[in-house]
Design an enzyme around this catalytic site. Structure first.
Site, PDB file in Angstrom:
ATOM      1  N   ARG A  35       0.819  -1.222   0.000  1.00 52.31           N
ATOM      2  CA  ARG A  35       0.000   0.000   0.000  1.00 52.31           C
ATOM      3  C   ARG A  35       0.850   1.269   0.000  1.00 52.31           C
ATOM      4  NH1 ARG A  35      -4.390  -2.462   4.144  1.00 52.31           N
ATOM      5  NH2 ARG A  35      -5.771  -3.346   2.555  1.00 52.31           N
ATOM      6  N   LYS A 198     -18.968 -18.189   0.273  1.00 49.96           N
ATOM      7  CA  LYS A 198     -20.422 -18.089   0.442  1.00 49.96           C
ATOM      8  C   LYS A 198     -21.134 -17.282  -0.627  1.00 49.96           C
ATOM      9  CE  LYS A 198     -20.571 -18.640   5.409  1.00 49.96           C
ATOM     10  NZ  LYS A 198     -20.879 -17.967   6.669  1.00 49.96           N
ATOM     11  N   GLY A 354      -9.739 -10.042  -1.864  1.00 48.66           N
ATOM     12  CA  GLY A 354      -8.629 -10.603  -1.095  1.00 48.66           C
ATOM     13  C   GLY A 354      -8.071 -11.930  -1.565  1.00 48.66           C
ATOM     14  N   GLY A 377     -12.882  -4.613  -0.091  1.00 42.85           N
ATOM     15  CA  GLY A 377     -14.301  -4.309   0.132  1.00 42.85           C
ATOM     16  C   GLY A 377     -14.822  -3.194  -0.759  1.00 42.85           C
TER      17      GLY A 377
HETATM   18  P1  AMP Z   1     -14.477 -15.423   0.187  1.00 48.46           P
HETATM   19  O1  AMP Z   1     -13.835 -14.646   1.288  1.00 48.46           O
HETATM   20  O2  AMP Z   1     -15.953 -15.504   0.266  1.00 48.46           O
HETATM   21  O3  AMP Z   1     -13.986 -15.011  -1.181  1.00 48.46           O
HETATM   22  O4  AMP Z   1     -14.010 -16.934   0.402  1.00 48.46           O
HETATM   23  C1  AMP Z   1     -12.689 -17.354   0.329  1.00 48.46           C
HETATM   24  C2  AMP Z   1     -12.580 -18.666   1.023  1.00 48.46           C
HETATM   25  O5  AMP Z   1     -13.439 -19.604   0.433  1.00 48.46           O
HETATM   26  C3  AMP Z   1     -11.201 -19.280   0.971  1.00 48.46           C
HETATM   27  O6  AMP Z   1     -10.637 -19.256   2.245  1.00 48.46           O
HETATM   28  C4  AMP Z   1     -11.457 -20.717   0.490  1.00 48.46           C
HETATM   29  O7  AMP Z   1     -10.757 -21.682   1.230  1.00 48.46           O
HETATM   30  C5  AMP Z   1     -12.933 -20.883   0.724  1.00 48.46           C
HETATM   31  N1  AMP Z   1     -13.511 -21.902  -0.143  1.00 48.46           N
HETATM   32  C6  AMP Z   1     -13.389 -22.015  -1.465  1.00 48.46           C
HETATM   33  N2  AMP Z   1     -14.003 -23.128  -1.908  1.00 48.46           N
HETATM   34  C7  AMP Z   1     -14.521 -23.751  -0.837  1.00 48.46           C
HETATM   35  C8  AMP Z   1     -15.275 -24.941  -0.654  1.00 48.46           C
HETATM   36  N3  AMP Z   1     -15.590 -25.723  -1.688  1.00 48.46           N
HETATM   37  N4  AMP Z   1     -15.650 -25.261   0.598  1.00 48.46           N
HETATM   38  C9  AMP Z   1     -15.328 -24.472   1.634  1.00 48.46           C
HETATM   39  N5  AMP Z   1     -14.640 -23.324   1.533  1.00 48.46           N
HETATM   40  C10 AMP Z   1     -14.236 -22.964   0.302  1.00 48.46           C
END
Ligand code: AMP
Length: 396
Positions: A35, A198, A354, A377
């Protein structure tokens, strides 16, 4: 866009909101200076044009006033080295010391103010606090894209005190230019690749992107909510049951708009959430109980790669699997490589958020994609179609 390229800074005091929210170790050493490095061109440009530069930032999340571990004085040495000049420091962002040091600052000199968040007025967006900061300078430059989605005193409220002298620095300008290039001027076919844990964090992005993209690729943990919504069996995979209807609605909207949705045909499944779990490949809609999908399968990698390589514009957010574990990282790696190949053939690719940024860095593909957004974000809210207060305050 109002940028620092078309303004006469000669003899002006310029207050720049930067993002020096860098990680520090126990010895208060900077462990990632990305940064700080990013803001150097803005600061040097202002110095070269004859401005006296006053920098302000937040660092961490101090709760109750000043705290040693959140002091911006830890940044002074590194910043001085990078700029090739001795950076001055004020132990408070407002008050007498800041006023005196700002007033005495000469063209080309740089003053860094102490952490803005030592005052709760900063995050509260307090007008009086913003006015005190504003009184230090003639011109306001916002170069902190990472906080552009916050209506804080230094990121948005302050702009009203510079009606004819407010503008974006290069970090902010580049982020907006590149994200707009994808969202507003993206050549077709436009493919968005979404992954991550999610659906809940991504549903507004999906809804906003459906109006813009030709293809939407969905991987990561969020794919299972969609697969279950279509009647598939997902075993113990990550599922948000309260979002099944939302997922169905998004699939219907895609069909109405003629957007092609790509969900994984196969998945790498595991009998526990562990790198050393037993694993095998299964159709993504026939995952047995006791097993969970942790990556996309080989067949899916082939399909996704083909769609990606036939695209002219690409937007990627979120890993395809649990890429932190080596045994479930292949899908993310292969998608990153397909994006790099498409880019080398002329596609414009933007990676943001991220974990996809972490993946691109891990696989050393930073220079093989068109743009890596560090906005986090702020970037996600921008692709959700929201107005960012820090952007609106300059444009108003
Ligand atoms: P996000 O912050 O929503 O972009 O999620 C990132 C996280 O999603 C990472 O730490 C991944 O390990 C997790 N992730 C990706 N695929 C899966 C999966 N099939 N099951 C559980 N966690 C997952």
């Amino acid at each position: 866009m109002k940028t620092i390229d078309d303004y006469n800074f000669k003899g002006k005091k310029v207050l720049v909101r930067v993002d020096f929210n860098v990680p520090l170790n126990e010895k208060f050493e900077i462990t990632d200076d990305t940064r700080i490095r990013a803001t150097i061109p803005t600061i040097q440009k202002l110095r070269k044009e004859g401005a006296a530069v006053i920098l302000m930032s937040h660092l961490g999340r101090p709760k109750n006033g000043p705290e040693e571990k959140f002091s911006l004085k830890h940044v002074v040495k590194d910043l001085s080295e990078k700029l090739g000049t001795e950076v001055q420091f004020a132990n408070d962002c407002i008050g007498e010391e800041a006023r005196e040091k700002a007033a005495a600052l000469k063209p080309g000199e740089v003053l860094l103010l102490e952490n803005l968040r030592f005052y709760k007025e900063e995050t509260a967006g307090d007008v009086e606090f913003a006015k005190k900061l504003a009184s230090l300078a003639d011109v306001y430059v916002n170069d902190a894209f990472g906080t552009a989605h916050r209506a804080h005193a230094s990121t948005a409220v302050i702009a009203r005190f510079f009606p004819n002298a407010k503008m974006f620095g290069y970090v902010m300008g580049n982020e907006l230019k590149n994200i707009n290039k994808v969202l507003k001027e993206g050549e077709k076919p436009f493919t968005a690749i979404l992954g991550g844990a999610k659906v809940s964090g991504k549903i507004e992005i999906i809804n906003n992107l459906l109006d813009k993209v030709d293809n939407l690729i969905i991987g990561g943990g969020m794919m299972f909510t969609f697969i279950k919504a279509q009647g598939g069996r997902v075993g113990n995979s990550l599922v948000e049951d309260d979002l099944l209807e939302t997922a169905k609605a998004a699939l219907r909207k895609a069909e109405e708009l003629g957007v092609q949705i790509y969900l994984p045909q196969d998945a790498v499944i595991a009998d526990k959430f562990d790198n050393n779990a037993n694993r095998k490949t299964a159709p993504s809609n026939e995952i047995p109980d006791g097993w969970m999908g942790l990556d996309i399968g080989e067949e899916t990698i082939r399909t996704f790669s083909q769609v990606i390589e036939n695209s002219a514009t690409l937007l990627w957010n979120g890993p395809m699997g649990v890429f932190e574990m080596d045994n479930f990282a292949k899908g993310t790696l292969e998608v990153a490589q397909a994006i790099a190949r498409a880019t080398s053939k002329g596609a414009f690719s933007l990676v943001g958020g991220g974990d996809s940024v972490a993946a691109v860095n891990k696989y050393h593909l930073q220079d093989k994609v068109s743009y890596v957004s560090t906005g986090g974000g702020a970037m996600l809210e921008y692709i959700e179609g929201k107005t960012l207060p820090g952007v609106a305050a300059i444009e108003e």
